[in-house]
Design a protein around this motif. Structure first.
Motif, PDB file in Angstrom:
ATOM      1  N   LYS A 134      74.731  25.073 -16.324  1.00  0.00           N
ATOM      2  CA  LYS A 134      74.613  25.924 -15.010  1.00  0.00           C
ATOM      3  C   LYS A 134      74.372  25.076 -13.802  1.00  0.00           C
ATOM      4  O   LYS A 134      74.002  24.293 -13.724  1.00  0.00           O
ATOM      5  CB  LYS A 134      73.459  26.680 -15.364  1.00  0.00           C
ATOM      6  N   GLU A 177      66.836  37.709 -11.405  1.00  0.00           N
ATOM      7  CA  GLU A 177      67.413  38.591 -12.258  1.00  0.00           C
ATOM      8  C   GLU A 177      67.385  40.120 -11.719  1.00  0.00           C
ATOM      9  O   GLU A 177      68.382  40.766 -11.923  1.00  0.00           O
ATOM     10  CB  GLU A 177      66.432  38.654 -13.437  1.00  0.00           C
ATOM     11  N   THR A 186      71.105  23.976 -12.714  1.00  0.00           N
ATOM     12  CA  THR A 186      70.778  22.450 -13.343  1.00  0.00           C
ATOM     13  C   THR A 186      71.357  21.563 -12.524  1.00  0.00           C
ATOM     14  O   THR A 186      70.982  20.226 -12.569  1.00  0.00           O
ATOM     15  CB  THR A 186      71.062  22.650 -14.914  1.00  0.00           C
ATOM     16  N   ARG A 212      62.307  37.985 -13.700  1.00  0.00           N
ATOM     17  CA  ARG A 212      62.273  37.083 -12.539  1.00  0.00           C
ATOM     18  C   ARG A 212      63.073  37.726 -11.331  1.00  0.00           C
ATOM     19  O   ARG A 212      63.932  38.682 -11.447  1.00  0.00           O
ATOM     20  CB  ARG A 212      63.004  35.794 -13.030  1.00  0.00           C
ATOM     21  N   THR A 255      71.806  35.998 -12.872  1.00  0.00           N
ATOM     22  CA  THR A 255      70.710  35.687 -11.843  1.00  0.00           C
ATOM     23  C   THR A 255      71.399  35.353 -10.708  1.00  0.00           C
ATOM     24  O   THR A 255      72.611  35.089 -10.797  1.00  0.00           O
ATOM     25  CB  THR A 255      69.849  34.654 -12.579  1.00  0.00           C
ATOM     26  N   LYS A 278      69.262  32.744 -17.099  1.00  0.00           N
ATOM     27  CA  LYS A 278      68.549  31.471 -17.320  1.00  0.00           C
ATOM     28  C   LYS A 278      68.533  30.912 -18.532  1.00  0.00           C
ATOM     29  O   LYS A 278      68.931  29.710 -18.691  1.00  0.00           O
ATOM     30  CB  LYS A 278      67.061  31.428 -16.812  1.00  0.00           C
ATOM     31  N   THR A 279      68.279  31.645 -19.473  1.00  0.00           N
ATOM     32  CA  THR A 279      68.443  31.043 -20.984  1.00  0.00           C
ATOM     33  C   THR A 279      69.323  32.224 -21.725  1.00  0.00           C
ATOM     34  O   THR A 279      69.335  33.454 -21.365  1.00  0.00           O
ATOM     35  CB  THR A 279      67.119  30.586 -21.542  1.00  0.00           C
ATOM     36  N   SER A 329      67.017  35.141 -22.290  1.00  0.00           N
ATOM     37  CA  SER A 329      66.681  35.864 -21.042  1.00  0.00           C
ATOM     38  C   SER A 329      67.772  36.983 -20.690  1.00  0.00           C
ATOM     39  O   SER A 329      67.435  37.972 -20.130  1.00  0.00           O
ATOM     40  CB  SER A 329      66.972  34.918 -19.841  1.00  0.00           C
TER      41      SER A 329
END
Length: 400
Positions: free
Chosen positions: A92, A235, A95, A232, A256, A271-272, A275
């Motif tokens: 991502k 999100e 990251t 979040r 996100t 995010k994951t 998620s």
């Protein structure tokens, strides 16, 4: 958004031009395994033959190999090679940005001149200790515990790459230990506090002050969606109207918000993997979204759109929050709303249910960072099953 790099070994768009001598020249770029783009060309009497010849040359060529690392290679060279691999991977954007930052700001300046064979666990540990303490670079403060963790992950992956290249025999980062900070207790907002904050934001919106009008409606709507979902902030800001089902009172979390060199954009993955979720929302949140929908001109855009119809930047929403929350609630962040939702659900339905709502891969993450520990536990009704039977006599101690 920045242009995606060619895949390793791939051939880019072929451009064919006619030369002054009447022949045709095909030109294209290829990206070799060392991450470098190289220009290729082929000339032939016809356009088709030039194209065919270029493709044949690309297929049959032996590309240059990436530079082999060895024990005398400096760490910053290995870090650059690793970053090239990260950039061409499917990780991502956020990251990639974190890894670029820790290499540029911490690894290269502090230990980048070390030879790979010189890197020891004690040096790594000392490096991490330095990074863990915030320090000034110009007018900017960098470092901290979280940054040190990111540095360790990046450095470990760099050294693993070096092991695979045969430059070193083992990963010296794995043996380094970081000082563990004592775990902070989780503090969640109560429903009464959430209501008090809402009243404070509403009052803030009525005060006339220099500058643009205070958008209390936007802030209250955003807080009500946070309160009703436990999502979040990124999100919530990434919600589109196609993700919202007002009739059935449900929403889907599928992405996100991220900030790239090109500006604010929606990352089409969360995010994951855990998620990504679909859940019911309470009636008060449905009502908030229904009113926003009625006021929205573009029914295909973001739920929380700027005046230009684009996605809100997370930092802009936080800036509005710092102004609206007031001095009394200066310690409260959007994360406190997430913790409040997790704590309420855990009390009613258990830790696993709270983890599902928040999109965590494990209830342990929820327990450790998001659920406030109860001051008193009451399982007396359960333990009462072990009470002695009334028929059992109470024996007085001898000598009494």
């Amino acid at each position: 958004m920045p242009r995606e790099p060619l895949p390793l070994g791939g051939l880019g768009t072929i451009r064919i031009d006619r030369l002054p001598n009447g022949h045709w020249q095909a030109v294209a770029y290829t990206r070799d395994k060392d991450g470098i783009r190289r220009r290729m060309k082929a000339t032939a009497p016809t356009r088709a033959k030039a194209r065919t010849l270029l493709i044949a040359r690309h297929t049959s060529r032996t590309p240059p190999q990436a530079k082999t690392l060895n024990g005398s290679t400096k760490l910053h060279v290995a870090a650059k090679k690793w970053l090239d691999q990260v950039e061409s991977s499917d990780r991502k954007y956020a990251t990639k940005r974190i890894y670029k930052n820790v290499v540029k700001t911490h690894i290269t300046p502090l230990i980048g001149a070390l030879l790979l064979r010189e890197i020891t666990p004690s040096q790594v540990q000392e490096f991490l200790s330095v990074v863990a303490k915030p320090r000034k670079i110009g007018d900017k403060t960098v470092g901290g515990t979280t940054t040190a963790k990111h540095c360790k992950v990046a450095l470990s992956q760099i050294m693993t790459m070096c092991v695979l290249d045969g430059a070193v025999t083992h990963n010296s980062v794995d043996a380094a230990k970081m000082n563990k900070n004592p775990q902070k207790s989780v503090t969640a907002l109560s429903p009464e506090q959430i209501q008090e904050i809402r009243d404070n934001v509403r009052a803030w919106g009525t005060v006339r002050a220099p500058g643009p009008p205070r958008n209390a409606t936007l802030m209250l709507d955003f807080l009500d969606v946070l309160t009703g979902t436990g999502c979040r902030p990124g999100e919530v800001l990434a919600l589109r109207w196609e993700d919202v089902d007002l009739e059935n009172g449900t929403i889907r979390i599928t992405g996100t918000i991220v900030y790239t060199e090109a500006g604010v954009t929606r990352q089409e993955t969360a995010k994951t993997t855990t998620s990504i979720r679909w859940f019911k929302i309470p009636e008060f949140t449905v009502q908030v979204l229904r009113l926003r929908y009625m006021r929205t001109a573009d029914k295909s855009g973001p739920v929380f759109a700027t005046r230009a119809g684009t996605y809100f930047q997370d930092s802009n929403m936080r800036r509005l929050w710092r102004s609206a929350r007031g001095e009394k609630w200066a310690h409260v962040s959007f994360a406190h709303y997430r913790k409040a939702v997790a704590t309420l659900i855990e009390r009613a339905e258990g830790m696993a249910a709270a983890a599902d709502q928040l999109g965590h891969s494990s209830p342990e993450i929820t327990r450790r960072y998001y659920v406030e520990r109860a001051e008193m536990v009451d399982f007396s009704a359960v333990v009462a099953a072990m009470a002695p039977s009334e028929s059992s006599p109470i024996v007085a101690p001898s000598g009494s």
